[in-house]
Design a protein around this motif. Structure first.
Motif, PDB file in Angstrom:
ATOM      1  N   THR A 261       0.827  -1.202   0.000  1.00 13.72           N
ATOM      2  CA  THR A 261       0.000   0.000   0.000  1.00 13.72           C
ATOM      3  C   THR A 261       0.863   1.254   0.000  1.00 13.72           C
ATOM      4  O   THR A 261       0.366   2.337  -0.261  1.00 13.72           O
ATOM      5  N   HIS A 272      -1.507  -6.498  -7.785  1.00 18.29           N
ATOM      6  CA  HIS A 272      -2.617  -6.793  -6.895  1.00 18.29           C
ATOM      7  C   HIS A 272      -3.544  -7.850  -7.470  1.00 18.29           C
ATOM      8  O   HIS A 272      -4.278  -8.499  -6.722  1.00 18.29           O
ATOM      9  N   PHE A 318      -8.122  -4.121  -2.904  1.00 19.95           N
ATOM     10  CA  PHE A 318      -7.490  -2.809  -2.914  1.00 19.95           C
ATOM     11  C   PHE A 318      -8.486  -1.663  -3.061  1.00 19.95           C
ATOM     12  O   PHE A 318      -8.350  -0.794  -3.919  1.00 19.95           O
ATOM     13  N   THR A 319      -9.528  -1.681  -2.227  1.00 16.67           N
ATOM     14  CA  THR A 319     -10.411  -0.521  -2.116  1.00 16.67           C
ATOM     15  C   THR A 319     -10.436  -0.140  -0.635  1.00 16.67           C
ATOM     16  O   THR A 319     -10.081  -0.968   0.215  1.00 16.67           O
ATOM     17  N   PRO A 320     -10.859   1.090  -0.293  1.00 17.71           N
ATOM     18  CA  PRO A 320     -10.871   1.476   1.127  1.00 17.71           C
ATOM     19  C   PRO A 320     -11.696   0.527   1.988  1.00 17.71           C
ATOM     20  O   PRO A 320     -11.272   0.138   3.082  1.00 17.71           O
ATOM     21  N   MET A 323      -9.762  -2.717   2.528  1.00 15.55           N
ATOM     22  CA  MET A 323      -8.664  -2.583   3.482  1.00 15.55           C
ATOM     23  C   MET A 323      -9.205  -2.494   4.908  1.00 15.55           C
ATOM     24  O   MET A 323      -8.627  -3.065   5.835  1.00 15.55           O
ATOM     25  N   GLU A 480      -8.526   3.855   5.195  1.00 12.18           N
ATOM     26  CA  GLU A 480      -8.349   5.078   4.407  1.00 12.18           C
ATOM     27  C   GLU A 480      -6.888   5.530   4.420  1.00 12.18           C
ATOM     28  O   GLU A 480      -6.349   5.956   3.404  1.00 12.18           O
ATOM     29  N   MET A 483      -4.960   3.404   2.015  1.00 14.60           N
ATOM     30  CA  MET A 483      -5.222   3.662   0.599  1.00 14.60           C
ATOM     31  C   MET A 483      -4.675   5.012   0.153  1.00 14.60           C
ATOM     32  O   MET A 483      -4.520   5.261  -1.028  1.00 14.60           O
ATOM     33  N   ASN A 484      -4.418   5.905   1.100  1.00 16.02           N
ATOM     34  CA  ASN A 484      -3.923   7.225   0.740  1.00 16.02           C
ATOM     35  C   ASN A 484      -2.641   7.505   1.515  1.00 16.02           C
ATOM     36  O   ASN A 484      -2.682   8.003   2.636  1.00 16.02           O
TER      37      ASN A 484
END
Lengths: 499, 114
Positions: A261, A272, A318-320, A323, A480, A483-484
């Protein structure tokens, strides 16, 4: 404030060192370790609260400006993992006080246990990829000795497989770190994240990503690299099995999630997707292996592999939401898996065997033990309203959102098989009458401490289900942040050596 | 020089993996040692070989040009120390296993596989 992040590493180190000094005084070691684990839990909860209220915490030790020097970072994911470690550590310590045999206690069980926890905390909190390697080695060397401590034949045979494959993984890891440094010129993960984004040769970055996938994959036991796990995890005393099964493989998963990530985001479609399918195959092979087993702890060991698959699958989505689901699932799984191992220890205490064919009648003789097992087993299978349900729900929903129907179907099928193999343990060990020839012992001293640990974790499995809402908010924050990576990078590089 | 070292690394990895696949537990440990050496040498070579310019700034000067990077050597030093400790443990483990099981043949160490 800065010292707070260091404490989860420093505290076990000091307690471990004190235990070595008190080598001849086992009673003192017990008290020190118990006090240390209570302190650790308190520190980890304070750290979690701090991260939840003030955001990502980072510190530079040694007064070098980032990206040099020793970086420690606690984002939400790290803080949640450290807090989970705190809970499990305290439970295992209490359980060990009741169940560990005298020779092992006298030969350094408590110092090793503390150093193991130090290694785990270090791996969760470091912000530097080479330090991650060093922390892995710290926890590995203590786990090697813990696994072999006692010197029974099965332990030694299991330890050889465990040691060999983990050392091969370490060689891969070191090589990958070396190539990474050669390519990007940094070891600080936040700095690397920026540099790899503009790397000259994206193909080489992807190759490197796969090298890391193999190294952490061996340590985290993903398909097809998991064979050391069911060959070794059922051999040591049950308290050691429980901390290995509950916590150690999740460190490998943590490292995978961290690098995939933060560092390797150049070619998400490619890497992924591999991770997603590896996760799906890991789930299926793990549970199929478990269904065939008749040894209590070996069955649970195969389930570890299967559940690693769920976590890897979440990373693959691999999406918020995925995760967040992964973080929630990891915490749930650490509690529940540890607890199932602890219950197997109680059945061994009563009947002197882990063989499901020789066990039986536990529910009739000890209905409360049966209920405690059932709570954890149903939670593992994902029956509402227990903790496993919400982790799986989030993962399945995340998968449906991005239309990965095959993988979601596999996940649901694996849930069913999980329920089936848990029912098998229930039918064999708890429900059927006790077979002739199996001896029955009085539970003996220390059973209260053992049950105390089990009750705590069973209650947590229920609480994580009933209070899933507020806890999932924490998991969402963690998801979050994962992912960021921008706030993570900023938190690390902003610290200008103010220690 | 890089080409030569690359070949040496390849040979170390190949012989390490070959030794890991032998049945004798002693050869297993030799294989692990060779793999660790291969990885260390890989770190050393990959980070770039710079001859005869030690990373020392002469007194009174501020900037330096093109010196050898000391960091990979620090990494390798750490890795060597770790692998030394781990291999010492592996040898003791192998000896204990040999004493307990009564053989050094890995194919006979299957008690935990079934």
């Amino acid at each position: 404030m800065n010292s707070l992040i260091v404490l989860p590493i420093l505290l076990p180190l000091l307690v471990g060192a004190a235990c070595v000094l008190a080598w001849r005084y086992v009673a003192a070691q017990r008290i020190l370790t118990l006090a240390g684990s209570i302190g650790y839990l308190a520190v980890s909860v304070v750290l979690l609260e701090r991260v939840a209220s003030e955001g990502i915490q980072a510190v530079q030790k040694g007064d070098w400006i980032a990206p040099f020097g020793i970086t420690l970072v606690a984002d939400m994911f790290s803080a949640v993992m450290v807090a989970t470690t705190g809970v499990v550590t305290l439970v295992i310590v209490v359980y060990s006080l009741g169940s560990m045999d005298r020779p092992r206690e006298a030969w350094g069980y408590y110092p090793l246990f503390n150093i193991l926890i130090m290694g785990v905390s270090g791996a969760f909190l470091t912000g530097d990829i080479f330090n991650l390697f060093v922390w892995f080695e710290v926890l590995l060397i203590s786990s090697f000795v813990l696994l072999a401590l006692g010197g029974e034949r099965a332990q030694l045979e299991g330890a050889i497989k465990y040691v060999t494959l983990n050392l091969v993984a370490s060689a891969f890891f070191l090589a990958a770190v070396g190539i990474l440094y050669a390519m990007a010129g940094s070891l600080n993960m936040a700095d690397l994240s920026q540099r790899l984004g503009s790397a000259a040769d994206p193909g080489l970055v992807t190759t490197l990503a796969v090298l890391f996938l193999v190294a952490f994959g061996i340590k985290g036991a993903i398909f097809p690299l998991f064979f050391w796990l069911p060959a070794s995890y059922h051999t040591p005393p049950v308290a050691v099995s429980a901390i290995f099964g509950g916590l150690l493989t999740k460190v490998g998963v943590y490292a995978l999630i961290r690098v995939f990530t933060l560092l390797f985001l150049n070619n998400v479609d490619y890497t992924h997707t591999i991770i997603l399918w590896v996760g799906a195959i890991t789930m299926v092979t793990g549970v199929l292996g478990a269904v065939a087993q008749y040894e209590f702890r070996r069955l649970l060991s195969f389930h570890i592999v299967s559940q690693i698959g769920y976590m890897i699958m979440g990373l693959g989505f691999f999406t918020p939401l995925a995760m967040a689901g992964t973080v929630f699932f990891i915490v749930h799984n650490i509690f529940v898996k540890t607890n199932l191992f602890l219950v197997s220890g109680v059945s061994h205490r009563i009947h002197g065997t882990y063989d499901l064919k020789k066990l039986g009648g536990l529910y009739r003789a000890h209905p409360w033990v049966g209920m405690l097992f059932l709570l954890s087993a149903l939670s593992l299978a994902g029956v509402p309203p227990l903790s496993g349900f919400f982790g799986k729900l989030a993962l399945v929903k995340a998968g449906l959102n991005i239309e990965q129907f095959v993988v979601v179907a596999a996940a649901l099928g694996v849930s069913l098989l999980t329920l089936f193999s848990m029912t098998k343990i229930w039918a064999e060990a708890f429900w059927k009458p006790l077979p002739e020839g199996t001896e029955t012992h009085a539970p003996g001293a220390g059973i209260g401490l053992m049950l105390g640990g089990i009750v705590t974790l069973a209650v947590l499995a229920v609480v994580m289900g009933v209070a899933a809402g507020p806890l999932f908010v924490l998991a969402q924050q963690a998801g979050e942040q994962l992912m960021n990576p921008a706030p993570y990078i900023e938190a690390v590089l902003r610290v200008r050596g103010a220690s | 020089m890089e080409a030569l070292l690359a070949i040496v690394i390849g040979v170390l990895y190949a012989s390490g993996v070959y030794m890991l696949m032998r049945r004798s537990i002693v050869k297993l440990i030799i294989g692990l040692a060779l793999l660790a050496h291969g990885a260390s040498l890989l770190v050393f070579t990959a980070a770039g070989l710079t001859r005869a310019v030690p990373p020392v700034i002469p007194y009174g000067e501020k900037a330096v040009t093109a010196v050898a990077d000391p960091l990979p050597q620090a990494l390798i030093l750490t890795a060597i120390v770790i692998s030394f400790g781990v291999q010492a443990f592996a040898m003791v483990l192998a000896y204990r296993a040999y004493q307990t099981v009564g053989t050094d043949d890995l194919d006979d160490m299957k008690a935990t596989d079934t």
